[in-house]
Write an enzyme that holds these catalytic residues in place. Sequence first.
Site, mmCIF file in Angstrom:
data_model
loop_
_atom_site.group_PDB
_atom_site.id
_atom_site.type_symbol
_atom_site.label_atom_id
_atom_site.label_comp_id
_atom_site.label_asym_id
_atom_site.label_seq_id
_atom_site.Cartn_x
_atom_site.Cartn_y
_atom_site.Cartn_z
ATOM 1 N N GLU A 1 0.854 -1.189 0.000
ATOM 2 C CA GLU A 1 0.000 0.000 0.000
ATOM 3 C C GLU A 1 0.887 1.236 0.000
ATOM 4 O OE1 GLU A 1 -2.908 2.405 3.156
ATOM 5 O OE2 GLU A 1 -2.566 0.255 3.412
ATOM 6 N N GLU B 1 -2.919 11.871 3.240
ATOM 7 C CA GLU B 1 -3.732 11.341 4.328
ATOM 8 C C GLU B 1 -3.561 12.184 5.590
ATOM 9 O OE1 GLU B 1 -5.079 7.032 6.097
ATOM 10 O OE2 GLU B 1 -2.980 7.257 5.483
#
Length: 450
Positions: free
Chosen positions: A131, A136
């Site tokens: 990932e 974020e």
Amino acid sequence: MRFFFTLFTAAGTLSLAAAQYGLVEDFFSGNFFDHFTFYTGADPTAGWVNYVDRATAQNDGLINTNKGAFIGVDSTTNNVAAPGRNSVRLSSNNAYTHMLLTLQLYNMPGGIPGTWPAFWTFGPDWPSNGEIDIVEGVNGANSNSMTIHTGSSCTLNGGGNGLLQPFLSDCNANDNSNAGCSFHDPDPKSYGTGFNSVGGGVFAMEWTADGVSIWRWPQGSQPGDVFGDGPNPSGWGAPSANWASSDANCDFETSLSRHNIIFDTTFCGSWAGAVYDGGLDACQTFVSNNPAAFANAYWGVSNLRVYQQQSSSTNSGQGAKPSASSASAMAKASPSATPIPSSPSKASSSSSTMSASPVVSSSSVALPSTVAISTSFSTVASTSSIVSTPTPAQPKAKAIPTIDPLASNDFGSGSGGIPAGSEGWKRAADMRMGERRRRHLARHLRSAKA
């Protein structure tokens, strides 16, 4: 043809090959949302959210293409009941092994109490296929978090050739409550309200056999070829973050593969709720009863493109899609492969559902008028590493960790978020904020405040 640059350093001589990139997918070729699948399953991060299908999102005004692409959340409903406030989660129909991804945003959902937005990529067998988190943060955070998670032993020894040094160095999802190896951009213009206040900006992520790099530029200051036909990252200067295989005891070539591209905005849950001032219940109460607070909680996308290296003989097996002149071949690129899911530990169980949107290709790529076009490359290359997956399966999510009251006292709060200049916040895992990780970060932030 490839170009070679030689750098002379105190440690010796380093030769870098500048890869020739060709455009493989322009997400504004045809309708932006035709390039994605709408995820409608339960939120794997236990968020106070209800992900809706495309028809609902369209009817409720959560998506539109009036100005680029608008990906929003419900900002009108009061007294929201479980499972939570309506939102949109998108997963690209195509998955890639190796790519240069360029994204231009005029707005992002971050910096708002209760929110947890992310722009990221991941592989089908999580964490084995890895990932990459590009954007974020949670609540009132004012700096961007960039993280890689892998399924095998992988530790960074330094920050490679990037401008930042790693905040955490262990990428293995099985260690440290799946904290991953992360970098934090301390510039308040890198995330949330600070990012939006200057009109947004541009992100680029390059993933090759040699590792992963992420760049960020304020709006208007990005290199002229970032959205061109043949961008050249070797001319962009040092990236903000660099996970270099040469500066790590792991092989990113085997740790990352077949990634879908994800946009999502959730609320509260196992990270934003855990660090909200007052805890999870207070977060859910705020999100349920303050719809107007989320009017600006949207992704405003001006441009999104994926490139891959042109020469199959020199790119360690990574494929590329035809250039703009033959973009219609993309829809046919569907090698035999395990269906690619649209979420890893952020994913729900295999019973979750997806609302499929077919890929629409055209013979010519429409570009925003503000983009500088480079016509350096027009070579047609193979499609060997593009996988079309209109109805992805979903891996099983891990258990939600318990909430640590230390975290809600030390990290982002509902009324304002993370203290300016602090790097003491970070998600603990893809199921976020594991007990040991939260306590470590709490201690770190206390030290930073001292």
